[in-house]
Scaffold this motif. Structure first.
Motif, PDB file in Angstrom:
ATOM      1  N   ASP A  44      -4.726   1.825  -7.867  1.00  0.00           N
ATOM      2  CA  ASP A  44      -4.517   0.487  -7.301  1.00  0.00           C
ATOM      3  C   ASP A  44      -3.246   0.475  -6.451  1.00  0.00           C
ATOM      4  OD1 ASP A  44      -4.660  -2.186  -6.732  1.00  0.00           O
ATOM      5  OD2 ASP A  44      -4.019  -2.884  -8.714  1.00  0.00           O
ATOM      6  N   LEU A 104       4.915  -2.344  -7.819  1.00  0.00           N
ATOM      7  CA  LEU A 104       6.019  -2.920  -8.585  1.00  0.00           C
ATOM      8  C   LEU A 104       7.319  -2.240  -8.171  1.00  0.00           C
ATOM      9  CD1 LEU A 104       4.243  -2.904 -12.062  1.00  0.00           C
ATOM     10  CD2 LEU A 104       4.441  -4.830 -10.480  1.00  0.00           C
ATOM     11  N   HIS A 120      -1.115  -2.828  -5.438  1.00  0.00           N
ATOM     12  CA  HIS A 120      -0.293  -3.567  -6.391  1.00  0.00           C
ATOM     13  C   HIS A 120       0.961  -2.750  -6.708  1.00  0.00           C
ATOM     14  CE1 HIS A 120       0.168  -5.478 -10.630  1.00  0.00           C
ATOM     15  NE2 HIS A 120       0.885  -6.135  -9.729  1.00  0.00           N
ATOM     16  N   TRP A 164       3.326   2.341  -8.669  1.00  0.00           N
ATOM     17  CA  TRP A 164       2.012   1.704  -8.661  1.00  0.00           C
ATOM     18  C   TRP A 164       0.994   2.644  -9.317  1.00  0.00           C
ATOM     19  CZ3 TRP A 164       4.557   3.960  -4.696  1.00  0.00           C
ATOM     20  CH2 TRP A 164       3.944   5.033  -4.046  1.00  0.00           C
TER      21      TRP A 164
END
Length: 285
Positions: free
Chosen positions: A163, A168, A166, A159
């Protein structure tokens, strides 16, 4: 008198349970990366010189499998990494000639051991992040986790540092992976854990490692900081400091140009600003 003496002797020797010690309580197996330790608690009413005996036998359908001794100890724990397969494990207390009942638990290291975090390295290359991982090494002989379980998957979470909500993820059965399609000059954080599909078992996450991405071009060096001119009796020295992120063999280039502004009033003439480099000659247009 002889009657009462014989009665007491009969009770001591023949009645089951007479003089039996209380059994250990809270018997559990702690296991981390297949390093096992059986632990228990001594009953409150059990005092004095007490020893504990720990044994195990493999859990297979055979009457020929006998218990094997692991420990004889005064402590309330026994290192049991010799157990590498699902087994029955038991412990009892002994004090002189008196003993407690066995307390038996079932233990499967493949299901119950806690899998530690892998070792992870992250490097930045041409706008990507290369992530490599190994381990964890398990058991008394430090075998690879893949040797134990066969199939092993690494789950990579990443990430932007700015942020963290969010997140991944990618999964791979290899020992490395490359994170692509990242924003240039952006700090990303990465953490990894092992996953065993056969047991639907996840290991612990590695600590997060944060690295800044680059792009396909070399990054422009940071400019000098704290630039000042020292002047004494018209002897001038330009000084500066090297930025903290600027390393290696660095050279500095210093240039100058003369900047002159002429202000004067002419009837019906505009205000004129003229600039010359390395020259004191000015032309009025």
């Amino acid at each position: 008198m002889d009657y009462y003496y014989g009665l007491v002797l009969f009770i001591c020797c023949w009645i089951p349970g007479f003089g039996k010690l209380p059994a250990p309580i809270n018997v559990t197996m702690d296991s981390f990366n297949f390093k096992n330790t059986l632990r228990w608690t001594q009953p409150a009413d059990l005092e004095g010189d007490v020893i504990y005996i720990v044994e195990y036998k493999i859990d297979i359908p055979s009457n020929r499998v006998a218990y094997k001794r692991i420990c004889i100890t005064h402590e309330q724990q026994c290192h049991s990494s010799v157990i590498t397969y699902r087994s029955y494990v038991r412990v009892k207390a002994r004090k002189y000639s008196d003993e407690s009942d066995w307390v038996t638990i079932h233990f499967d290291p493949y299901e119950e051991t806690i899998i530690g975090a892998p070792d992870v390295t992250v490097s930045s290359r041409s706008g990507h992040l290369d992530v490599s991982f190994k381990g964890p090494l398990v058991g008394a002989e430090l075998e690879s986790l893949k040797m134990k379980y066969g199939e092993l998957i690494y789950r990579v979470l990443y990430w932007k540092e700015s942020d963290p909500a969010h997140v991944l993820n990618v999964s791979t059965s290899q020992s490395q992976d490359t994170l692509r399609d990242l924003e240039a000059w952006t700090v990303y954080c990465v953490k990894v854990r092992a996953y065993v599909p056969e047991y639907n078992k996840s290991g612990e996450f590695s600590p997060a490692i944060c690295k800044e991405t680059t792009n396909n071009e070399s990054r422009k060096p940071s400019a000098p900081i704290n630039v000042t001119m020292e002047s004494f009796n018209f002897r001038n020295t330009l000084r500066w400091k090297k930025p903290d992120d600027l390393e290696g063999d660095v050279i500095y280039i210093v240039e100058y140009k003369m900047y002159v502004t002429l202000l004067f009033y002419m009837e019906h003439a505009p205000l004129i600003c003229m600039e010359a480099t390395n020259s004191s000659i000015f032309n009025i247009l």
